[in-house]
Structures are given as C-alpha cells and as structure tokens.
Design an enzyme around this catalytic site. Sequence first.
Site, short mmCIF file in Angstrom:
data_model
loop_
_atom_site.label_atom_id
_atom_site.label_comp_id
_atom_site.label_asym_id
_atom_site.label_seq_id
_atom_site.Cartn_x
_atom_site.Cartn_y
_atom_site.Cartn_z
N ASP A 292 9.16 2.57 1.93
CA ASP A 292 7.97 3.29 2.37
C ASP A 292 7.78 2.99 3.85
O ASP A 292 7.29 1.94 4.23
CB ASP A 292 6.77 2.83 1.53
CG ASP A 292 5.46 3.51 1.96
OD1 ASP A 292 5.44 4.12 3.05
OD2 ASP A 292 4.47 3.41 1.21
N LYS B 174 2.16 9.56 8.34
CA LYS B 174 1.40 9.11 9.50
C LYS B 174 1.89 9.64 10.86
O LYS B 174 1.47 10.69 11.27
CB LYS B 174 1.30 7.58 9.48
CG LYS B 174 0.45 7.08 8.31
CD LYS B 174 -0.16 5.72 8.54
CE LYS B 174 -1.28 5.46 7.55
NZ LYS B 174 -0.91 4.74 6.35
N PHE C 191 0.85 -1.19 0.00
CA PHE C 191 0.00 0.00 0.00
C PHE C 191 0.88 1.24 0.00
O PHE C 191 1.69 1.43 0.90
CB PHE C 191 -0.96 0.04 1.20
CG PHE C 191 -1.93 1.18 1.08
CD1 PHE C 191 -3.08 1.05 0.32
CD2 PHE C 191 -1.67 2.40 1.70
CE1 PHE C 191 -3.96 2.12 0.17
CE2 PHE C 191 -2.55 3.47 1.55
CZ PHE C 191 -3.70 3.32 0.79
C1 LIG Z 1 -1.13 5.00 4.92
C2 LIG Z 1 -0.02 4.66 4.02
C3 LIG Z 1 0.25 5.42 2.87
C4 LIG Z 1 -0.64 6.56 2.42
O1 LIG Z 1 -0.62 7.61 3.30
P1 LIG Z 1 -1.73 8.78 3.17
O2 LIG Z 1 -1.28 9.79 4.18
O3 LIG Z 1 -3.05 8.18 3.46
O4 LIG Z 1 -1.64 9.30 1.78
C5 LIG Z 1 1.36 5.09 2.11
N1 LIG Z 1 2.16 4.06 2.46
C6 LIG Z 1 1.92 3.31 3.55
C7 LIG Z 1 2.87 2.21 3.90
C8 LIG Z 1 0.82 3.57 4.36
O5 LIG Z 1 0.58 2.80 5.42
#
Ligand SMILES: *Cc1c(COP(=O)(O)O)cnc(C)c1O
Length: 399
Positions: free
Chosen positions: A222, A251, A137
């Site tokens: 990420d 986050k 994700f």
């Molecule tokens: C939540 C998440 C995102 C996206 O972040 P947003 O602030 O919702 O755009 C990207 N990568 C990972 C691993 C995430 O958990």
Amino acid sequence: MMPNEIFEESKKYIMNTYKRLPLFIVKGRGNRVYDAEGKEYLDFVSGLAVNNLGHCNPRVTVAFQKQAQRLVHTSNLFYTEPQVRLAKLLVENTFPDKVFFCNSGAEANEAAIKLVRKYSKEKGNGRYEIITAFNSFHGRTLATLTATAQEKFHKGFDPLVPGFSYVPYNDIEAVEKGVTDKTAAIMVEPIQGEGGVNIPDKDYLRRLREICDSHGILLVLDEVQTGIGRTGRLFAYQYSGIEPDIMTLAKGLGGGLPIGAMLAKDYVAEAFTPGSHASTFGGTPLVCSAAIEVLKIITEDENILENCRRIGSYLLNELNDLRLKYSHLIKDVRGKGLLTGMELNINGEGIVLECLKRGVIINCTMERVLRFLPPLDVSQVDIDALVDTLGDVFDGMKV
Ligand SMILES: *Cc1c(COP(=O)(O)O)cnc(C)c1O
C-alpha cells in the site's frame, strides 16, 4: 462567507465525521494557503500527502484545464487517451504490467483485496486470508477498514469482513508464524503513515518477499501515502531491491484531483476479466490528465526527488536538535524523504493549534505523533520557519 458562518453552517449541514482545525482556507499556492482575511499559512500537511507538487501547481492546473475543455468523463464503456497514457507511464516507471483505476486509496486497496481473492480462487488453492500489520491504515470501506489493524477504527462497525489476520509491524518472525495454508497475501505499507510514521528495518520488505515466495503467496504494498515521491524515490519499495505483486496508489497521484490506482503483475492481473471489478468514475480523462503531468514533472525533473531527500534529511537533523533541547517533550523523531514524524511524550493536539496560530499548519496522528508532509520542492527557508515555530511553541509550554 465569513469564517463563523462557515463553521456554523458546516456543523448544520455536513455530517459530523471530521474533527477540523478552525481554519477556513480560500486559496492555495505552492506550500502556502490563505484564509478569508488573507492571512498566509505555511502548509506542512499538503492535503494529507496529496499536494506533493504544491497547491495549484501551474503545470498540473494547465493540464487539467485543457482537458476540462475537451472531455471530462465518458465512463469505462469507452476508450480514452489520457487513461491509456497514464497506465503506460505507471507501467514504464515501475514494476507492474497492468493498472486498474479508481478514485481513492480505500478503493485501490479494495480492488487489491478483491484481486487477491479472485487470483487465489482461480488457482484453486483454497487460500483467501490476508495478513496485515497492527497500526496499519488501508482505508474506511468495510474491507479496507478490516485490513486496517487498529481497534479504534473498528469500533461500532462489526461484524467486519472475514479473512484478515494481524501481526505486529516490522516483525518478520510474527509473519512467519502467522502464515497458514489459508494465507493468500501479505499487505503492508512500506512505511506506516497514519500509524505514526513507523519505519521498518531496512530488510523488512525483502524478507516479506522471501516469505511470500517460499509459500507461494502475494505481496501487496500500500503506497497510497509513501508513493509519488513522498519518501524521496518515486515509490518507497524502490529502496528495498524487491518488487511487490500488487501495489496501490492514490493521494499524491492526481496532484489534488481524486484518483486511485491498483497496479499488478500480469500473472495476478489476469484473474480479473470483464465484470470482475469496475468503477464508473475510475480513470476519467480529467483526473488522468492531471496525474500524467504529476508523473512527468517528478520523473523528468530529478531535482524534485533530490530536493525531497536532501531537505528531508535536513528536516530530520533539525528535528533531532529540537529533540535534544526538549527531551522532556519529544520521545523520537523519524522520517524518510518528506514523510516525517515527531513522537511526543504528550498529546500533540495543543501543539498543532499553537502552530496554526503562528501561521504553520501541521498534523498530528496517533494522538502523539506530529507529522510533517510538505510538498517535495519545499525550501530550506520554510523548513527553518517550521523548526523555529516548533521551538517557539515548545518554549511556551509549561511542564
Ligand atoms: C490515506 C491512506 C489510505 C486511504 O486513502 P483514501 O483516499 O482516504 O481512501 C489508504 N492507505 C494508506 C497507506 C493511506 O495513507
């Protein structure tokens, strides 16, 4: 407003993109939130791994309250001190040389994707493709959606962005086979969060690093969900003994305020020059003042990461006991620090609702994986309350 009014007007005025739980939250403190009637809930979602230091953390709140009275926003046409101080803190506490600020995880990954492409163009090596992993994700903008290798998120949005290819997660051989003369980067999460709390083998990142080095391609991590202490280290890659070329954060970074960051080594970051990329709101004094305080709290007080690791393994043990007792319902439990998942043999939605009725907020991802994301300073007593509640809910289930 009364809860029913909120539910109805939300339906009337807000676009229908979220499946929300029937809870109207009016206040939060630490790992507890309160509804309009004053009912207290234990929060094991933390705004989706955002409130790593709890709701309305007093130090963070004071930091941005002070900043709010001084200067909130200037745009990036000018210099501001909090932005520089935050970048310095990030660089000093981890691997990169330079930081780019934005407002969310998707934006941080979007910036990373653009940097990979620009870097490869400058090198003139004809590479542009990014390999990502199934069940990843990376966000919901078109490029990060394409990077997110899950069909259900792609549906209805094609044509997607060209230049991505996918391999199974935690499968080194698949990556080796997947690398071509067009591959510019490999982009993965150190632990897949939304994808079901999937923890790769211990040497996964190290072996990805080796593949990247031998082909001259970039490693992008990420850490939007795994970062800011969630796994028991400031960043999850720090368990691996290697460093990425690019890392993305969001986050937990702003203690609840919206901020994203893309961090890179100088040899990559140099590909960006004025005009390459920008964000009007990126790195405002307000959000940076909050993020500085978040990083100071986590890095100056060792107890927080210590607690995250210790309580994290305690929680994992307790969940394993539940797994033995309810083996017909529970397939697997896994976690690192306080990024914890319980994979069920059934859809988890009903369990989330039953827990909510009992005053405990949990999340379910990939339909069958209950996910627990308490703040890093959560107490053992509150973990026991979670485990008791889950046991109670499982007891009440007919099979
Ligand atoms: C939540 C998440 C995102 C996206 O972040 P947003 O602030 O919702 O755009 C990207 N990568 C990972 C691993 C995430 O958990």
